[in-house]
Design an enzyme around this catalytic site. Sequence first.
Site, mmCIF file in Angstrom:
data_model
loop_
_atom_site.group_PDB
_atom_site.id
_atom_site.type_symbol
_atom_site.label_atom_id
_atom_site.label_comp_id
_atom_site.label_asym_id
_atom_site.label_seq_id
_atom_site.Cartn_x
_atom_site.Cartn_y
_atom_site.Cartn_z
ATOM 1 N N LYS A 1 -1.303 15.268 17.613
ATOM 2 C CA LYS A 1 -2.370 15.070 16.644
ATOM 3 C C LYS A 1 -2.270 15.919 15.435
ATOM 4 C CE LYS A 1 -7.452 14.144 16.120
ATOM 5 N NZ LYS A 1 -8.545 14.207 16.961
ATOM 6 N N SER B 1 -11.109 10.074 16.571
ATOM 7 C CA SER B 1 -10.335 10.283 15.465
ATOM 8 C C SER B 1 -8.875 10.025 15.786
ATOM 9 C CB SER B 1 -11.008 11.488 15.141
ATOM 10 O OG SER B 1 -10.695 12.937 15.808
ATOM 11 N N SER C 1 -13.269 11.252 20.944
ATOM 12 C CA SER C 1 -12.010 11.045 20.173
ATOM 13 C C SER C 1 -10.878 10.951 20.524
ATOM 14 C CB SER C 1 -11.949 12.194 19.184
ATOM 15 O OG SER C 1 -12.741 12.149 18.088
#
Lengths: 141, 498
Positions: B87, B162, B186
């Site tokens: 990420k 996210s 997330s």
Amino acid sequence: MTNPAASPTKTLPSDAAAYHAAMSDAHDQNPTPTAEPLSIEHVRKIARLAMLDPGPAELESARTGLSAVLGYVQRLQAAVASDDSPAAPVEGGPVNALRNDAPGPTLSRDVFLKIAPDTGGPDGAYLRIPSPPGHDEGASA
Amino acid sequence: MSAAPPDMPPANAMDLHDRAALLASGERSSEDLTRDALAAADRLNPALNAFIEIHHDAAIDQARASDQRRSNGRSLGPLDGLPIALKDNICLAHGRTTCASRFLESYRSPYTATAAQRLIDAGIVVVGKTNMDEFAMGSSTENSAFGPTRNPHDPSRVPGGSSGGSAAAVGANIVAAALGSDTGGSIRQPAAFCGCVGLKPTYGRVSRWGLVAYASSLDQIGPITRSLRDAALLLSVIAGHDPLDSTSAPASVAPPCPSHAPSAPSTSRPEPPTIGLPRAIRNSTGNHPAVNAALESAAHAFESAGARIVEIDLPDGRDAIAAYYIIACAEASSNLARFDGVRYGRRADIGPSADLEALYRRSRTEGFGPEVQRRIMLGTHVLSAGYADRYYHTAQRAREFIRRAFQAALHTCNAILMPATPGPAFRLAEKTTDPLALYLEDVYTVSVNLAGLPAVSVPVASAQIDGKSLPIGMQLVGRPFDEHDLLALASTVMLRTR
């Protein structure tokens, strides 16, 4: 913990459309205690504290969004008021550890200057910034 | 190198363990697997937008180095040579670390996050950095400065967020695993939307050093994978004390086990496990019917394996949402104060007559997207004079209440079973105009972060909607630092419901 739309008087929706209706219904019919809507002046003050400079449209959008969220979180007042359990933290929670106040290994100044937006001074060894408010000598390094 | 035998799935559909076996047997090289992953990323990213940056050359270099180590008999272990993704809020001293923000679109971190470094030291190949909601603020990966990510199961829908780019990359079989971060769900929510396993470790289990901070008392890095055994393996590598993270769990905490036997709990422990099922969630009208059906199937799977199901009561998830958004935004307003256009990141062009404060304001206003600005302002408001007691301190009391309730529940059961999300993936733009509606998507996940507990989302079913099969995930919440037991229990439900 319950779902946002949980209600003992309703029956289980049989399809996705009913689910979405239930979600909307929950949003509309489970009103949480509302706060006074924020004024534009107050939102402008918050923005100033947050070092942000939104335009008129963004300010109005922020006012609407913040008012809605703050209205929703009013529900906590009632929830916490009904909690008569002791305020002591639970066991096993994270503990903040403090390091010794002593210099240790770190990356070199050159590494950090390399990623800075602007540098100046002898050998470019300083961060270059505009004058602080109230000073008008121009850019300083 | 030869292709996989006909009775095996194609290499890109395998989990990390399967791919490691191919490397160990010599059927495939790390360079083969890496080229497969890069080719898949190049082919699928225009449609999915799962990656912000793909590291073509560096990944091939890392793969060749791994193959060289293996041929010299010096393999670094089971992860050596396996391609994964990170990420883009996890710092890497290669390429950019943007947090999906215009503020950091050119930022190159001078150091690598501890969790990423531990994987690199174990030989993994980083094929790229994945898309996300800006600064991890969102539940749909629509708040990215680089455009939204799309769900691989239905590109008209969101992948969750996210960590939506990481989940989409794993769900689309571009990579077998990726790291995400979980502040309020997330990792678990996008894993559920994309049909992956998503593990949020106990707070403190994985170092936060090098993870760009959103809400420091809640943030935790964890794996998104195709299997539970991969989640266990990755956790065993990234976990452990780090003196650079002041809330890292001490070294005396038992490490997570690198693997677990996916056996029925009734045969692997002296007493059958007890699984708590929150009473108010069962058959809730707020859940999609497919979610309610999947919850009952999962409970039945546990009972079939010998577990005992008990109904429990937990605090109202809507209160948890309220507490979460106050605390997370308060911490965000403090953490993101460092982005000022002076030391790194975007600097606005303010002209020669403007002062330092104008530089701060213009740089932040131009660099942050609308949702980030909204959360910073919310956090600033709830911490400001005259409001801190009403909001922030009240939310902290609610947090303690929630933590105590979960602690009490986990005294009576080994784990808590509940949905990861109220429904399957929703459509792009469906909730962008109503922030509160989007926040309510986190109703089943934020309590776990407030309580600091480990939880794993596993794919257990699917809903047929608009001719597409959309994954449904169930969540299992465990006792602190007992991820091993949590993953073993989760394997029961994953094996018996699929």
